[in-house]
Design a protein around this motif. Structure first.
Motif, PDB file in Angstrom:
ATOM      1  N   PHE A 120      -3.305  23.400  24.457  1.00 52.77           N
ATOM      2  CA  PHE A 120      -4.040  22.451  23.470  1.00 52.77           C
ATOM      3  C   PHE A 120      -2.566  21.893  23.086  1.00 52.77           C
ATOM      4  N   ARG A 121      -1.629  21.990  23.216  1.00 54.84           N
ATOM      5  CA  ARG A 121      -0.513  21.531  22.643  1.00 54.84           C
ATOM      6  C   ARG A 121      -0.131  19.907  23.444  1.00 54.84           C
ATOM      7  N   ASN A 122      -0.517  19.672  24.446  1.00 57.10           N
ATOM      8  CA  ASN A 122      -1.033  18.303  24.959  1.00 57.10           C
ATOM      9  C   ASN A 122      -1.760  17.361  24.313  1.00 57.10           C
ATOM     10  N   ASP A 123      -2.116  18.079  24.162  1.00 57.45           N
ATOM     11  CA  ASP A 123      -3.800  17.202  23.025  1.00 57.45           C
ATOM     12  C   ASP A 123      -3.601  17.065  22.264  1.00 57.45           C
ATOM     13  N   VAL A 124      -2.504  17.735  21.774  1.00 55.12           N
ATOM     14  CA  VAL A 124      -1.822  17.822  20.295  1.00 55.12           C
ATOM     15  C   VAL A 124      -0.799  16.072  20.127  1.00 55.12           C
ATOM     16  N   ILE A 125       0.226  16.639  21.346  1.00 56.73           N
ATOM     17  CA  ILE A 125       0.631  15.949  21.767  1.00 56.73           C
ATOM     18  C   ILE A 125       0.351  14.256  22.154  1.00 56.73           C
ATOM     19  N   GLY A 126      -0.764  14.498  22.596  1.00 57.15           N
ATOM     20  CA  GLY A 126      -1.230  13.725  23.462  1.00 57.15           C
ATOM     21  C   GLY A 126      -1.635  12.183  21.893  1.00 57.15           C
TER      22      GLY A 126
ATOM     23  N   MET B  63       0.737  -1.304  -0.010  1.00 54.60           N
ATOM     24  CA  MET B  63       0.339  -0.324   0.298  1.00 54.60           C
ATOM     25  C   MET B  63       0.902   0.987   0.287  1.00 54.60           C
ATOM     26  N   SER B  64       0.641   2.657  -0.670  1.00 54.75           N
ATOM     27  CA  SER B  64       1.722   3.433  -0.852  1.00 54.75           C
ATOM     28  C   SER B  64       1.001   5.017  -0.179  1.00 54.75           C
ATOM     29  N   TYR B  65       1.585   5.150   0.646  1.00 56.02           N
ATOM     30  CA  TYR B  65       1.510   6.400   1.470  1.00 56.02           C
ATOM     31  C   TYR B  65       0.717   7.265   0.205  1.00 56.02           C
ATOM     32  N   GLN B  66      -0.798   7.842   1.524  1.00 55.74           N
ATOM     33  CA  GLN B  66      -2.003   9.044   0.672  1.00 55.74           C
ATOM     34  C   GLN B  66      -1.532   9.973   1.768  1.00 55.74           C
ATOM     35  N   ILE B  67      -0.728  11.296   1.984  1.00 56.89           N
ATOM     36  CA  ILE B  67      -1.015  12.472   2.589  1.00 56.89           C
ATOM     37  C   ILE B  67      -2.000  13.406   3.181  1.00 56.89           C
ATOM     38  N   GLY B  68      -3.282  12.809   2.106  1.00 55.81           N
ATOM     39  CA  GLY B  68      -4.855  13.464   2.370  1.00 55.81           C
ATOM     40  C   GLY B  68      -4.886  12.103   3.756  1.00 55.81           C
ATOM     41  N   ASN B  69      -4.790  11.370   3.461  1.00 55.49           N
ATOM     42  CA  ASN B  69      -5.051   9.870   4.916  1.00 55.49           C
ATOM     43  C   ASN B  69      -4.845  10.693   6.169  1.00 55.49           C
ATOM     44  N   ALA B  70      -3.295  11.074   6.273  1.00 53.64           N
ATOM     45  CA  ALA B  70      -2.990  11.538   7.750  1.00 53.64           C
ATOM     46  C   ALA B  70      -3.789  12.343   7.812  1.00 53.64           C
ATOM     47  N   LEU B  71      -3.838  13.401   7.404  1.00 60.54           N
ATOM     48  CA  LEU B  71      -4.707  15.287   7.411  1.00 60.54           C
ATOM     49  C   LEU B  71      -6.126  14.748   7.817  1.00 60.54           C
ATOM     50  N   SER B  72      -6.547  13.852   6.853  1.00 56.74           N
ATOM     51  CA  SER B  72      -7.397  13.327   7.560  1.00 56.74           C
ATOM     52  C   SER B  72      -7.902  12.835   9.178  1.00 56.74           C
ATOM     53  N   TYR B  73      -6.567  11.908   8.969  1.00 61.51           N
ATOM     54  CA  TYR B  73      -7.210  11.952  10.716  1.00 61.51           C
ATOM     55  C   TYR B  73      -6.888  12.351  11.806  1.00 61.51           C
ATOM     56  N   LEU B  74      -5.215  13.315  11.636  1.00 57.41           N
ATOM     57  CA  LEU B  74      -5.048  14.597  11.878  1.00 57.41           C
ATOM     58  C   LEU B  74      -6.699  15.576  12.421  1.00 57.41           C
ATOM     59  N   GLN B  75      -7.539  15.592  11.259  1.00 50.48           N
ATOM     60  CA  GLN B  75      -8.275  16.501  11.148  1.00 50.48           C
ATOM     61  C   GLN B  75      -9.103  15.766  12.072  1.00 50.48           C
ATOM     62  N   ALA B  76      -9.780  14.583  12.293  1.00 48.74           N
ATOM     63  CA  ALA B  76     -10.822  13.878  13.161  1.00 48.74           C
ATOM     64  C   ALA B  76     -10.111  13.433  14.188  1.00 48.74           C
ATOM     65  N   GLU B  77      -9.071  13.397  14.419  1.00 47.91           N
ATOM     66  CA  GLU B  77      -8.755  13.592  16.488  1.00 47.91           C
ATOM     67  C   GLU B  77      -8.706  15.152  16.639  1.00 47.91           C
ATOM     68  N   LEU B  78      -8.507  16.203  16.163  1.00 47.02           N
ATOM     69  CA  LEU B  78      -8.281  17.394  16.783  1.00 47.02           C
ATOM     70  C   LEU B  78      -9.760  17.616  16.934  1.00 47.02           C
ATOM     71  N   ALA B  79     -10.705  17.160  16.043  1.00 43.17           N
ATOM     72  CA  ALA B  79     -12.592  17.437  16.816  1.00 43.17           C
ATOM     73  C   ALA B  79     -12.748  16.619  17.381  1.00 43.17           C
ATOM     74  N   LYS B  80     -12.500  15.767  18.236  1.00 46.25           N
ATOM     75  CA  LYS B  80     -12.384  15.144  19.269  1.00 46.25           C
ATOM     76  C   LYS B  80     -11.738  15.890  20.328  1.00 46.25           C
ATOM     77  N   ILE B  81     -11.125  17.194  20.472  1.00 51.51           N
ATOM     78  CA  ILE B  81     -10.298  17.179  21.196  1.00 51.51           C
ATOM     79  C   ILE B  81     -11.391  17.917  22.293  1.00 51.51           C
ATOM     80  N   THR B  82     -11.428  18.140  23.919  1.00 50.74           N
ATOM     81  CA  THR B  82     -12.339  18.929  24.282  1.00 50.74           C
ATOM     82  C   THR B  82     -11.569  20.178  23.635  1.00 50.74           C
ATOM     83  N   GLY B  83     -12.636  21.559  23.852  1.00 49.99           N
ATOM     84  CA  GLY B  83     -13.174  22.493  23.574  1.00 49.99           C
ATOM     85  C   GLY B  83     -12.831  23.156  22.648  1.00 49.99           C
ATOM     86  N   ILE B  84     -12.387  22.151  21.601  1.00 52.91           N
ATOM     87  CA  ILE B  84     -12.287  22.950  19.874  1.00 52.91           C
ATOM     88  C   ILE B  84     -13.867  22.394  19.590  1.00 52.91           C
TER      89      ILE B  84
END
Length: 135
Positions: free
Chosen positions: A82-88, A1-22
């Protein structure tokens, strides 16, 4: 399977949306934002090393967390946390949902961010990730 940058960005956005307060973490950067705090993830730069039948890519992904600066003494501690949330997110899954081999470096700056002509307080966090693109 070939790496797709869009998948990495989609994953990050979905996880960022879960941060309390965002309040907003749109899948694609909008023209302007009305809900604060908000988070964005996008690609910034890359380098690559060729191999036999593949290309190893190091991408720099950027996460920005914007907090409205209406009452600075109140906004400052909110934005700082929010820094610690991103590192988490990275510690919980260094492969970003299986979309990259791993992350190799994280660095960030805290202060004033610009978006759609407005100044906000927050973090700009750079995450270097590694993946392979097959031939």
């Amino acid at each position: 399977m070939s790496y797709q940058i869009g998948n990495a960005l989609s994953y990050l956005q979905a996880e960022l949306a879960k941060i309390t307060g965002i309040k907003e973490a749109p899948a694609a950067p909008p023209e302007a934002m009305a809900q604060f705090p908000f988070a964005l993830a996008y690609a910034s730069s890359f380098s690559s090393i060729g191999g036999s039948g593949f290309e190893e890519v190091l991408d720099t992904l950027v996460v920005e967390i914007h907090v409205a600066r209406q009452v600075l003494p109140k906004s400052f501690p909110i934005a700082l946390g929010f820094r610690n949330d991103v590192i988490g997110i990275l510690l919980a899954d260094p492969t970003l949902g299986g979309s990259v081999d791993t992350y190799t470096d994280v660095r960030g700056t805290f202060g004033w961010l610009q978006y759609a002509g407005e100044s906000h307080l927050g973090w700009r966090i750079e995450i270097e990730v590694k993946g392979k693109i097959g031939c």
